[in-house]
Design an enzyme around this catalytic site. Structure first.
Site, PDB file in Angstrom:
ATOM      1  N   SER A 294       0.813  -1.207   0.000  1.00 27.20           N
ATOM      2  CA  SER A 294       0.000   0.000   0.000  1.00 27.20           C
ATOM      3  C   SER A 294       0.849   1.260   0.000  1.00 27.20           C
ATOM      4  O   SER A 294       0.321   2.362  -0.174  1.00 27.20           O
ATOM      5  CB  SER A 294      -0.930   0.012   1.221  1.00 27.20           C
ATOM      6  OG  SER A 294      -0.186  -0.124   2.416  1.00 27.20           O
TER       7      SER A 294
ATOM      8  N   GLU B 298      -6.418  -0.998  -6.675  1.00 22.21           N
ATOM      9  CA  GLU B 298      -5.506  -0.136  -7.414  1.00 22.21           C
ATOM     10  C   GLU B 298      -4.508  -1.009  -8.181  1.00 22.21           C
ATOM     11  O   GLU B 298      -3.853  -1.881  -7.599  1.00 22.21           O
ATOM     12  CB  GLU B 298      -4.773   0.803  -6.466  1.00 22.21           C
ATOM     13  CG  GLU B 298      -5.689   1.816  -5.803  1.00 22.21           C
ATOM     14  CD  GLU B 298      -4.954   2.747  -4.863  1.00 22.21           C
ATOM     15  OE1 GLU B 298      -5.040   3.964  -5.058  1.00 22.21           O
ATOM     16  OE2 GLU B 298      -4.289   2.248  -3.926  1.00 22.21           O
TER      17      GLU B 298
ATOM     18  N   ASN C 272      -4.287   5.702  -0.466  1.00 19.71           N
ATOM     19  CA  ASN C 272      -3.607   5.989   0.794  1.00 19.71           C
ATOM     20  C   ASN C 272      -2.952   7.358   0.814  1.00 19.71           C
ATOM     21  O   ASN C 272      -2.718   7.918   1.888  1.00 19.71           O
ATOM     22  CB  ASN C 272      -2.587   4.900   1.113  1.00 19.71           C
ATOM     23  CG  ASN C 272      -3.236   3.700   1.763  1.00 19.71           C
ATOM     24  OD1 ASN C 272      -4.228   3.829   2.464  1.00 19.71           O
ATOM     25  ND2 ASN C 272      -2.692   2.522   1.522  1.00 19.71           N
TER      26      ASN C 272
END
Length: 292
Positions: free
Chosen positions: A121, A154, A192
């Site tokens: 992430s 993503e 994020n």
């Protein structure tokens, strides 16, 4: 059911690994959930079973479908068990050296045309892929948490990711019912980059007495239209995971909004990690993900 059944390896029996395993097994794939210790594997498999059981209880899944999905799931400890997998998704902690070492080990296990997905992430997909002798097969697939309930993944192309691997990965992710958004290989990608500083701002607001846990969550949900409040989401993610993600992004970007507030460390020290521990910002009767 997926258009084509595949053998999928998921490495990491934590919250994200369990969530990703659920998405794959529910889509009709054979899934091998791997962790380094038997206890962690058993806990991960139990997490999948608990989620599916709750889905049945809520009327979202037929009992027969649950049983079939569990029949496609197996927990393993040895990486050798992943030999023959078409897709392997790593969901190990956000440590670049650890991920690079894992990909190097997979070189000796997987076929040359197997896809390797990293659920990082915050870290560079290109840097992670450099641990492999076949970096062109490595693709970033960041599943939004909780993975079984959130639609978005993503899709991140590393510097040397091949067009074929990217296309095959998109087909796999869309085949399990997810929506794909393409992202550049930059720290935090899209989600994020926005979410982590917002979460930290909410924690700071709580620390300074701007509102209570309940009032801030109500404002985020009812005022901003988010599907759940920030503190509910943080409990699902886990405070330890949030801290690691925040620190990784802060180290790369040096923006103080990414630095985790002191309350995060205090909660971790108290063992209040979130839903998986039975207590975070809220208290829970039973740990683990809820069924959809």
């Amino acid at each position: 059911m997926a258009a084509e059944m595949r053998r999928v390896g998921v490495i990491g029996g934590g919250t994200m690994g369990v969530g990703i395993a659920i998405t794959a097994v529910r889509a009709g794939h054979e899934v091998l959930l791997r962790d380094i210790e038997e206890g962690a594997v058993e806990q991960g498999v139990a997490g999948v079973r608990r989620f599916l059981d709750r889905s049945v209880d809520k009327g979202k899944l037929a009992a027969a479908e649950r049983d079939a999905a569990l029949g496609r799931l197996r927990g393993v400890v040895s990486l050798e068990e992943l030999r023959g997998c078409d897709v392997v998704i790593e969901a190990v902690p956000e440590d670049l050296a650890l991920k690079q070492e894992l990909l190097a080990q997979l070189d000796g296990v997987l076929a040359d045309d197997a896809l390797v997905h990293t659920n990082t992430s915050t870290l560079s997909v290109t840097a992670i892929a450099s641990g492999s002798r076949r970096p062109e097969r490595v693709v970033g697939t960041h599943y939004c948490n909780p993975a079984p309930l959130m639609d978005l993944v993503e899709l991140v192309r590393g510097q040397v990711t091949s067009a074929a691997a990217l296309a095959a990965t998109r087909a796999y992710v869309e085949g399990i019912g997810k929506r794909v958004v393409a992202c550049a290989d930059v720290p935090g990608f899209i989600v994020n980059r926005f979410l982590v500083p917002f979460e930290n701002d909410c924690i700071r607001a709580l620390e300074c007495g701007m509102g209570t846990i309940d009032s801030i969550d109500r404002a985020v949900k009812d005022g901003l239209g988010y599907p759940m409040g920030t503190f509910r989401l943080l409990d699902i993610i886990g405070l330890d995971i949030h801290r690691a993600v925040s620190l990784s992004l802060y180290d790369q970007l040096r923006d103080p909004r990414f630095a985790p507030p002191p309350l995060v460390d205090r909660m971790i020290s108290a063992g209040h990690l979130g839903r998986k521990a039975g207590r975070g910002f809220y208290a829970y009767d039973e740990p683990g993900l809820h069924g959809s």
